[in-house]
Write a protein that holds these residues in place. Structure first.
Motif, PDB file in Angstrom:
ATOM      1  N   TYR A  85     -56.296  -1.142  -8.345  1.00 43.47           N
ATOM      2  CA  TYR A  85     -55.789  -0.305  -9.437  1.00 43.47           C
ATOM      3  C   TYR A  85     -56.710  -0.397 -10.653  1.00 43.47           C
ATOM      4  CZ  TYR A  85     -52.537   1.323 -13.069  1.00 43.47           C
ATOM      5  OH  TYR A  85     -51.958   1.992 -14.111  1.00 43.47           O
ATOM      6  N   GLN A  86     -57.175  -1.619 -10.919  1.00 41.52           N
ATOM      7  CA  GLN A  86     -58.001  -1.844 -12.107  1.00 41.52           C
ATOM      8  C   GLN A  86     -59.437  -1.366 -11.923  1.00 41.52           C
ATOM      9  OE1 GLN A  86     -57.525  -6.052 -12.459  1.00 41.52           O
ATOM     10  NE2 GLN A  86     -55.505  -5.937 -13.389  1.00 41.52           N
TER      11      GLN A  86
ATOM     12  N   LYS B 186     -54.302   5.960  -6.926  1.00 43.77           N
ATOM     13  CA  LYS B 186     -53.644   7.140  -7.498  1.00 43.77           C
ATOM     14  C   LYS B 186     -53.048   6.863  -8.869  1.00 43.77           C
ATOM     15  CE  LYS B 186     -50.840   9.521  -4.928  1.00 43.77           C
ATOM     16  NZ  LYS B 186     -49.810   9.871  -3.919  1.00 43.77           N
ATOM     17  N   GLY B 187     -52.299   5.763  -8.960  1.00 39.37           N
ATOM     18  CA  GLY B 187     -51.577   5.467 -10.201  1.00 39.37           C
ATOM     19  C   GLY B 187     -52.495   5.316 -11.385  1.00 39.37           C
ATOM     20  N   ALA B 188     -53.600   4.541 -11.192  1.00 35.50           N
ATOM     21  CA  ALA B 188     -54.508   4.290 -12.306  1.00 35.50           C
ATOM     22  C   ALA B 188     -55.202   5.574 -12.767  1.00 35.50           C
ATOM     23  CB  ALA B 188     -55.547   3.250 -11.888  1.00 35.50           C
TER      24      ALA B 188
ATOM     25  N   LEU C  12     -54.266   8.760 -12.210  1.00 35.04           N
ATOM     26  CA  LEU C  12     -53.294   9.712 -12.744  1.00 35.04           C
ATOM     27  C   LEU C  12     -52.909   9.347 -14.178  1.00 35.04           C
ATOM     28  CD1 LEU C  12     -51.532  12.171 -12.102  1.00 35.04           C
ATOM     29  CD2 LEU C  12     -49.788  10.616 -11.223  1.00 35.04           C
ATOM     30  N   LYS C  13     -52.694   8.049 -14.427  1.00 37.24           N
ATOM     31  CA  LYS C  13     -52.344   7.594 -15.764  1.00 37.24           C
ATOM     32  C   LYS C  13     -53.462   7.905 -16.764  1.00 37.24           C
ATOM     33  CE  LYS C  13     -51.263   3.361 -18.348  1.00 37.24           C
ATOM     34  NZ  LYS C  13     -51.114   1.882 -18.262  1.00 37.24           N
ATOM     35  N   GLU C  14     -54.714   7.689 -16.337  1.00 36.18           N
ATOM     36  CA  GLU C  14     -55.851   7.922 -17.214  1.00 36.18           C
ATOM     37  C   GLU C  14     -56.003   9.406 -17.556  1.00 36.18           C
ATOM     38  OE1 GLU C  14     -57.471   5.745 -19.410  1.00 36.18           O
ATOM     39  OE2 GLU C  14     -57.796   4.579 -17.572  1.00 36.18           O
TER      40      GLU C  14
ATOM     41  N   ASP D  65     -53.683  11.742 -17.461  1.00 37.20           N
ATOM     42  CA  ASP D  65     -52.546  12.226 -18.270  1.00 37.20           C
ATOM     43  C   ASP D  65     -52.654  11.783 -19.723  1.00 37.20           C
ATOM     44  OD1 ASP D  65     -51.385  13.595 -16.214  1.00 37.20           O
ATOM     45  OD2 ASP D  65     -49.921  12.044 -15.712  1.00 37.20           O
ATOM     46  N   SER D  66     -53.387  10.687 -19.965  1.00 36.05           N
ATOM     47  CA  SER D  66     -53.484  10.167 -21.334  1.00 36.05           C
ATOM     48  C   SER D  66     -54.643  10.799 -22.123  1.00 36.05           C
ATOM     49  CB  SER D  66     -53.660   8.649 -21.307  1.00 36.05           C
ATOM     50  OG  SER D  66     -54.888   8.296 -20.705  1.00 36.05           O
TER      51      SER D  66
END
Length: 530
Positions: free
Chosen positions: A421-422, A452-454, A456-458, A460-461
């Motif tokens: 993730y990182q 995906k999570g990392a 997608l978060k980036e 969206d921000s």
């Protein structure tokens, strides 16, 4: 073989004395005939040892299978019915080997393997403390936290002071002193002390002590605190100890379920042990895992056909072999021959060995597996190594071997996911250019759905009015899940006035209308992706 005999013969004697009570104890814990444990030990040493590619691994009956065997014998209605499952389990292991399933062993994290070795070392010490004091509350082969006597590993220790056998304690202390003196002082003084191993001397002293104190009211040691090998009266009674499988139950579905369970658990335990022994091996030999599965399968077929328990490679005997200087498979084979000779020719002499002497030998083995400095080493490596290690150790000590490994592996997977993730990408933010923030996002070489999570978060921000450079030059694999995220983001980007520049080995594409179409029209290899 003869070139290494000066190392392998003394090591095989140590392994023999370690294996003997464990074979009997595991058979007892499994609810099987005592002789079945010895059969498995003999086959594991001679047959599996000969076929295996491991130079220092030792095979025999495993404590990790004891609960499965105990339940299976009851489910199938008798030991001879259970033997059919052992034979079939061996055949399934052969299939595993042919299919090259041995590669699974390489996917266990090092922290879990080290935790397994340490946990087993602690368990060995805790389980042998009662035997050392003469309080033999449970069989040697039981490695789980909870015991059949409604006690657990620690509660049984509380009763030791009320059940001390003075003779067992004295010879246990003397044996431990001999082992420490031999290891730390005498073995460095002369070659004779390297050829004749301390454990052999401790056993001989133990037999002499028992013989001299049999009639002593205080120091005598009763039969319940000695090794207990079956003693046949003649050849016919010896042969009567063998059991043979009842193939009439082969159509019973339960037989096949148990056979697959034995094959799966025995294979996993073997592969874990192979990985662990290779790490302990001072010569760093690499064991061919698929060949090991073929050897184990053959051993289980033969063991099941003549009445033996299921076989795996086992870490306690393997580590004792390594620590005693074994360097080739000759040590393993000779230990199997010694087991065979002893149960045929000298069972009465073996039954004069105090269990406290064997406990002292296992104390040394356990300490070398669980040295205190290892805990500090793992802590210094950081939480990503120390947490799976600690969870594995605690799971083994407070539940059992398989649970401990499973919990450690689960935590290890979570650590991998967090690391993935990182490390899926990195950002470089530059000053405003033409009224827009310039942000460069470079994706890693391998980008999967774990990331995906990392990502997608980036995405969206990202603020409005941003210039995003998406760099794929170093990316070799891009999962379809990530492509779909980029496709969805392209729609949102238009609404938020975000310009996208897609950079690949083929060049730069500004604001691609469709990422899905982009990757469909251009083969991944043309983008630097494989």
């Amino acid at each position: 073989m003869f070139r290494t005999i000066k190392n392998d013969l003394p090591a095989s004697i140590v392994v023999f004395f370690v294996a003997l009570p464990l074979c009997l104890g595991i058979a007892l814990a499994s609810g099987a005939p005592l002789f079945s444990g010895l059969i498995a030990g003999i086959i594991g040493g001679i047959v599996v040892g000969s076929l295996s590619g491991s130079k220092i691994g030792v095979s025999g009956p495993a404590a990790g299978l004891a609960a499965i065997v105990l339940t299976a014998i009851g489910t199938l209605g008798g030991y001879q019915n259970f033997l059919v499952a052992v034979v079939l389990g061996g055949i399934i292991q052969l299939i595993f080997g042919v299919l090259k399933a041995g590669i699974i062993g390489y996917y266990f994290p090092s922290s879990v393997i080290k935790g397994m070795l340490t946990g087993i070392g602690i368990i060995i010490i805790l389980k042998q403390i009662p035997h050392f004091f003469g309080y033999d509350a449970g069989p040697d082969g039981k490695d789980g936290f909870f015991q059949t006597s409604s006690e657990n590993t620690f509660s049984s220790l509380l009763h030791i002071t009320d059940n001390i056998i003075l003779g067992s304690l004295i010879i246990g202390i003397v044996s431990l002193a001999i082992l420490i003196l031999w290891d730390k002082v005498l073995s460095k003084k002369a070659k004779i002390f390297q050829l004749i191993q301390g454990p052999l001397v401790a056993v001989i002293v133990g037999i002499i002590f028992f013989s001299l104190t049999q009639s002593h009211s205080t120091l005598s040691i009763s039969q319940s605190h000695l090794v207990n090998v079956p003693v046949p009266e003649d050849a016919s009674s010896f042969l009567a100890q063998f059991n043979f499988p009842n193939f009439g139950v082969i159509t019973n579905p339960d037989v096949w379920v148990i056979a697959f369970t034995i094959a799966l658990v025995a294979s996993l335990e073997t592969l874990l042990c192979v990985e662990a022994t290779d790490k302990l091996d001072p010569h760093k030999n690499v064991t061919p895992t698929n060949r090991e599965l073929l050897a184990q399968g053959t051993g289980n077929i033969i063991s099941g056909l003549i009445g033996g328990l299921p076989i795996t490679q086992v870490i306690v005997r393997s580590s004792a072999n390594i620590q005693s200087g074994g360097v080739s498979k000759s040590s393993t084979i000779i230990h199997g021959i010694l087991l065979l000779i002893s149960v045929v020719l000298i069972p009465t002499l073996l039954n004069m060995i105090p269990l406290s002497v064997l406990a002292a030998i296992l104390f040394v083995v356990g300490y070398k597996l669980a040295k205190p400095k290892l805990f500090k080493q793992m802590y210094d490596l950081g939480w990503k190594q120390s947490v799976p290690f600690t969870i594995t150790v605690l799971g083994i000590v407070f539940i059992d071997l398989l649970w401990g490994i499973g919990l450690g592996l689960a935590v290890g997977v979570v650590v991998i996911l967090l690391k993935s993730y990182q490390n899926s990408h990195f950002l470089h933010i530059e000053d405003k250019s033409n009224g827009k923030h310039k942000i460069k996002m470079t994706l890693a070489e391998e980008v999967t759905f774990f990331n995906k999570g990392a990502i997608l978060k980036e995405l969206d921000s990202l603020p409005r009015d941003t210039y995003l450079e998406l760099n794929l030059i170093k990316t070799r694999y891009l999962d379809n899940d990530i492509i779909e995220i980029l496709e969805d983001f392209a729609i949102k980007a238009k609404e938020r006035n975000i310009d996208i520049n897609l950079v690949s080995k083929r060049g730069v594409v500004e604001n691609p209308p469709s990422f899905v179409q982009f990757f469909k029209e251009r083969p991944k290899s043309s983008l630097g992706l494989n």
